[in-house]
Design an enzyme around this catalytic site. Structure first.
Site, PDB file in Angstrom:
ATOM      1  N   GLU A  46       0.820  -1.218   0.000  1.00 27.75           N
ATOM      2  CA  GLU A  46       0.000   0.000   0.000  1.00 27.75           C
ATOM      3  C   GLU A  46       0.855   1.269   0.000  1.00 27.75           C
ATOM      4  OE1 GLU A  46      -3.643   0.442   0.076  1.00 27.75           O
ATOM      5  OE2 GLU A  46      -2.719   2.324  -0.540  1.00 27.75           O
ATOM      6  N   LYS A  61       4.758   4.276  -9.827  1.00 24.18           N
ATOM      7  CA  LYS A  61       3.460   4.236  -9.142  1.00 24.18           C
ATOM      8  C   LYS A  61       2.322   4.101 -10.151  1.00 24.18           C
ATOM      9  CE  LYS A  61       5.346   6.956  -5.332  1.00 24.18           C
ATOM     10  NZ  LYS A  61       5.666   8.322  -4.884  1.00 24.18           N
TER      11      LYS A  61
END
Ligand code: HSE
Length: 436
Positions: free
Chosen positions: A129, A205
């Site tokens: 996460e 990302k």
């Protein structure tokens, strides 16, 4: 229930934060989980540095092998960063039966496709996460909260360092290099800050977000990537005059069997949500066919927010360890056999509106020559500004185009910069209009 024993690789900025949470919030974590999570061991090459933490109950080592192979550790947290040796340590930890939690977007973007099957084969979990959006639980939202939707787009401000730099440059007219130093001192930047400012960190990302959104395999190497290092205070001022701010965005959209993935400084309207995300804050917009637009906002970098996301992953795994890891959501949001190879859309085929800044000699006929090349390529202009002459003989000319195909724009710019009166340092920025 028995306690869950954690070993930590790396006591840098984020590692120190994770140790701090595991020690200072131990009682809260136990109340939430109904079992204890204990930091058993930690490894770092520099054990002498004072981290302002009492680590006397933690077994410390300067060799990560002491953690990834230890019999008394259930879960290894990798916070070394970078591709190697992180990849080797994570693979070794999985081979030795340990769950893994990492904040390492480079590792997941580049080697996730090797590590997920290895973890699945061993019945282990991989949590990441903190790899995207720092402290914002945006992967959980995309993977779980938006699971009922076909995702139509995902985009966002994904790098705290760049957002901090662009915000300071705009608000204070500050110098790029000075602001970068400040971001590094605040613990936002990567070990190699070119990963931040050249957009590579954002591309890591974005490749993870896109793959998770569309059920695709991760294709980090194919993300179109441009950074912020060529943006000048004059570009920021011109954008402002035209009603925009410049933000480094990662943008992903599906087009049938293809995925569009691009990272670049982007003109966003002043009134949009993205324009108002400042400093080291990140924001991720996920749009789905039923939910419409959802926005996740928070600190995208720094010790405490990033450590918060790491520990949430540890807690998710602690809820099911040692039984039932297969009942955790699939790490990339789709069961492994349903994840597809999706081709990346060539950047020449994308369409958007553009900001083009040229440096031209202030003499008769230059603008006419430029606009005639644009007309040849069927590119229509929305606005054009010529600034007054400064110290040099060249003047900046800023143009905004209507929507056009990138291939046409690039062909036009190649011809324009070949003109004798135009310098070869054109800056092209893309412009996005958002639904929110
Ligand atoms: N260097 C990264 C950033 C850290 O500035 O956002 C968080 O991934």
């Amino acid at each position: 229930m028995s306690e869950v024993r954690v070993g930590l690789l790396g006591l840098g900025t984020i590692g120190t934060g994770v140790a701090r949470i595991l020690i200072e919030q131990q009682a809260l974590i136990s109340r939430r989980l109904g079992r204890k999570v204990v930091l058993v061991a930690a490894a770092d090459r520099d054990l002498a540095r004072d981290r302002g933490l009492d680590l006397s109950a933690v077994r410390l080592s300067d060799d990560a092998n002491d953690i990834v192979r230890a019999d008394d550790i259930d879960l290894v947290v990798e916070l070394i960063g970078g591709y190697e040796p992180a990849r080797t340590f994570v693979a070794t930890a999985l081979e030795h039966g340990k769950h893994v939690v990492t904040a390492n977007k480079a590792l997941i973007a580049k080697h996730g496709e090797e590590l997920f099957p290895l973890a699945a084969e061993k019945g282990l979990a991989v949590g990441f996460e903190a790899a995207v959006g720092g402290g914002i639980p945006c992967l959980k939202a995309l993977r779980e909260g938006c699971a009922a939707n076909a995702i139509e787009s995902v985009y966002g401000i994904l790098n705290g360092t760049c957002n901090f730099i662009l915000t300071k440059m705009e608000n204070e007219g500050a110098d790029y290099a000075e602001v970068l130093k400040e971001a590094q001192a605040l613990g936002y930047a990567e070990a190699d800050p070119t990963f931040d400012v050249e957009g590579i960190d954002t591309a890591h990302k974005l490749s993870i977000l896109a793959a998770m959104a569309f059920g695709a395999k991760i294709r980090f190497d194919e993300v179109f990537t441009e950074g912020i290092s060529r943006i000048t205070p004059s570009d920021i001022a011109s954008a402002r005059e035209l009603g925009y701010r410049i933000k480094l965005l990662g943008i992903a959209k599906p087009h049938g069997d293809q995925v569009e993935m691009r990272v670049h400084p982007t003109l966003v309207p002043h009134s949009s949500q993205m324009a108002n995300v400042s400093d080291s804050y990140n924001a991720v917009m996920v749009s789905g066919d039923f939910v419409e637009h959802t926005l996740y906002f928070g600190r995208g970098a720094g010790e405490r927010p990033t450590a918060s996301a790491v520990v949430a992953d540890i807690m998710d795994i602690a809820r099911v360890h040692p039984h039932g890891v297969e009942h955790l959501p699939a790490p990339m949001g789709f069961v492994e056999s349903e994840r597809r190879e999706m081709a990346t859309m060539p950047v020449a085929d994308i369409s958007c509106e553009y900001y083009v800044r040229l440096m031209v000699r202030d003499e008769p006929g230059v603008i006419a020559a430029v606009t005639s090349i644009l007309a040849d390529q069927r590119i229509s202009l929305e606005a054009i500004i010529q600034k007054e002459r400064h110290a040099t003989n060249s003047v900046p000319v800023v143009m905004l185009t209507h929507e056009t195909r990138e291939g046409n724009l690039q062909a036009a710019i190649a011809r324009i910069t070949a003109l004798e009166s135009v310098e070869d340092n054109a800056l092209i920025l893309r412009k996005e209009q958002f639904a929110a």
